[in-house]
Design an enzyme around this catalytic site. Structure first.
Site, PDB file in Angstrom:
ATOM      1  N   CYS A   1       2.809  -4.941   6.917  1.00  0.00           N
ATOM      2  CA  CYS A   1       2.490  -4.649   5.523  1.00  0.00           C
ATOM      3  C   CYS A   1       3.700  -4.016   4.830  1.00  0.00           C
ATOM      4  CB  CYS A   1       1.297  -3.701   5.439  1.00  0.00           C
ATOM      5  SG  CYS A   1      -0.296  -4.518   5.745  1.00  0.00           S
TER       6      CYS A   1
ATOM      7  N   HIS B   1       0.816  -1.208   0.000  1.00  0.00           N
ATOM      8  CA  HIS B   1       0.000   0.000   0.000  1.00  0.00           C
ATOM      9  C   HIS B   1       0.853   1.264   0.000  1.00  0.00           C
ATOM     10  CE1 HIS B   1       0.666   0.922   4.299  1.00  0.00           C
ATOM     11  NE2 HIS B   1       0.533  -0.369   4.530  1.00  0.00           N
TER      12      HIS B   1
END
Length: 520
Positions: free
Chosen positions: A420, A401
């Site tokens: 992440c 992301h």
């Protein structure tokens, strides 16, 4: 008499060559006499130990098969071949030829003895034993009670066994699967050799041995660069620095031999956690999009995995994981009661689904156990997931992301996330994922991310009454993703680089290589 003996030895040598040549074409037959009928008068000069019999050679090999425990798939292929076929791979005229170009057995021994160029110990293979047997065959000087049939059987069996293990392990890795991954990390599914692969390798050997030897050599750019670097490092002499770089190369050459179970295809993504770098590779256009990434901290390691990117979401909301609520948000809120307001976070009751005032909750009692509330961060400006997220199936709820925290990309150590992977060039990455260039779609992505459109059509979109902001997009074709860990890597400009072992995964592989006696 001496002259007659020399002539007899020459005749014997000639007949040995003829007999070995016949083995390649002969199936089951009577023992081959080493002397034609016209030379029967010289029979008394010949020792029976020199008589060659295909049947005898097969019987000796079959005795070895009975001892074979078939511990590996290549053992099974080896046993199956000699049980089902009368063919020999190595017993032909090249075995005793004086022309190096056709000495296939010697070519095999060359590759085995030079396995150190792959960072592997040559002592894994019985090359000394095979060379001694070949020497006895070629000089007609039998020792240690050996017969020509025994020597030929030994050479045939040992070379085939060595070839199969060499091919299978060089292609898929030398370490057993249980020694490849640290127990604390997730395992990327890998391909492995099986009986079918080993059998196909034997077929390649039968068709053209020298071609088979060359084709099995790893040929990726990274692997070849590491081979060159290993040769250079080995010229430094024995120092702590030499050991450091050599060990790093040995570990990563072994990693580079492992093959992902998920096929990469021509367009794929590799996120190298150790190097804090991502490469989006398109082999059809011979292009690489390279960017810095941020990964999980040592306490919140990014899991290693393979998956398929199939979906991108614009301006995502962030549903904060329970672990982050307990470990970070609650302690921070207790020190700073403006935390939820500053970070544009809302709190919802899990039972009713209704929004509640965070100041009305006694957070302290939930610090060490399950929290009956959901915390959700508003999208767009300041959202921790940035303006775009790329989703792929995985059991860890990690994704690639965007991020508003651009400062982190200037750091050398970018292990700062909760697991992440944060992308330095999220917009460019979204364009890479598209099946084909689409200027209007690219502008819709830009507009959703508050970036000015560039095409003339795109510039008209925001002022159109019918325009609806793009919220998500499903890819026409999924893109394979590999989140891997390599402490030696190749940059897009073809430069080999070393990086720190941030998660300390290298030592376990190095120990396994030592335990398996793999290190040269």
């Amino acid at each position: 008499m001496e002259e007659l003996h020399m002539k007899s030895k020459c005749l014997l040598w000639g007949v040995i060559i003829v007999s070995i040549s016949c083995l390649a074409a002969c199936k089951k037959e009577k023992p081959l006499s080493p002397i034609p009928d016209s030379l029967a008068s010289l029979q008394e000069l010949l020792n029976p130990a020199y008589q060659i019999s295909s049947d005898s050679i097969h019987l000796i090999i079959h005795s070895y098969l009975n001892e074979n425990k078939q511990a590996t798939p290549w053992d099974s292929a080896l046993v199956a071949h000699y049980q089902e076929s009368d063919d020999f791979f190595w017993l032909n005229d090249s075995l005793v030829s004086d022309k190096p170009a056709v000495q296939v057995a010697d070519s095999m021994l060359y590759w085995l003895e030079n396995i150190s160029q792959h960072g592997i110990n040559p002592r894994l293979y019985p090359t000394d034993s095979i060379r001694k047997d070949l020497q006895q065959i070629r000089t007609l000087q039998l020792r240690e009670g050996k017969t020509m049939n025994r020597l030929l059987a030994d050479v045939e069996y040992q070379l085939t066994a060595a070839y199969l293990s060499y091919v299978c392990q060089l292609k898929f890795g030398f370490l057993p699967s249980e020694d490849r991954w640290n127990d604390s990390i997730c395992r990327i599914p890998l391909k492995n050799y099986d009986k079918d692969f080993a059998t196909a390798a034997l077929d390649s050997l039968r068709m053209n041995a020298n071609t088979a030897f060359h084709q099995i050599q790893p040929s990726s750019r990274l692997y070849l660069k590491m081979q060159e670097e290993l040769a250079r490092v080995n010229t430094w002499g024995e120092t702590d620095t030499t050991d450091y770089y050599r060990d790093r190369l040995l570990v990563n050459m072994e990693r580079a031999r492992w093959q992902y179970a998920l096929d990469k295809g021509k367009k794929y993504v590799v996120a190298n956690v150790a190097a804090f770098m991502l490469q989006a590779i398109n082999e059809e256009t011979d292009s690489i999009l390279e960017m810095r990434i941020c990964v999980g901290s040592v306490k919140n390691k990014t899991p290693l995995l393979s998956s398929r990117i199939y979906y991108m979401e614009l301006n995502p909301f962030w549903n904060v994981p329970q672990s982050i609520i307990r470990k970070e948000i609650i302690p921070t809120y207790r020190r700073d009661t403006t935390y939820f307001t500053r970070n544009r976070m809302k709190v919802y009751d899990n039972k009713t689904g209704l929004q509640v005032d965070p100041h009305s909750i006694k957070w302290a009692k939930y610090a060490g156990k399950g929290v009956p509330y959901t915390v959700k961060q508003d999208n767009k400006t300041g959202n921790s997931l940035g303006r775009i997220i790329f989703r792929f199936p995985n059991p860890h709820s990690v994704y690639l992301h965007d991020t508003p925290s651009r400062w982190a990309f200037t750091r050398k150590n970018r292990a700062v996330s909760h697991g992440c992977v944060r992308l330095q060039k999220a917009l460019d990455f979204s364009f890479f994922l598209l099946n084909k260039q689409d200027s209007l779609l690219e502008d819709r992505i830009r507009i959703a991310m508050d970036i000015k459109p560039v095409s003339e059509e795109g510039k008209k979109l925001p002022i159109s009454a019918a325009y609806r902001e793009l919220k998500h997009y499903s890819l026409e074709k999924y893109i394979p993703l590999f989140i891997d860990y390599q402490t030696v890597y190749l940059s897009a400009d073809n430069k080999l680089s070393y990086c720190e072992d941030i998660y300390k995964y290298d030592p376990s592989i190095l120990k396994a290589m030592n335990d398996q006696n793999l290190k040269p």
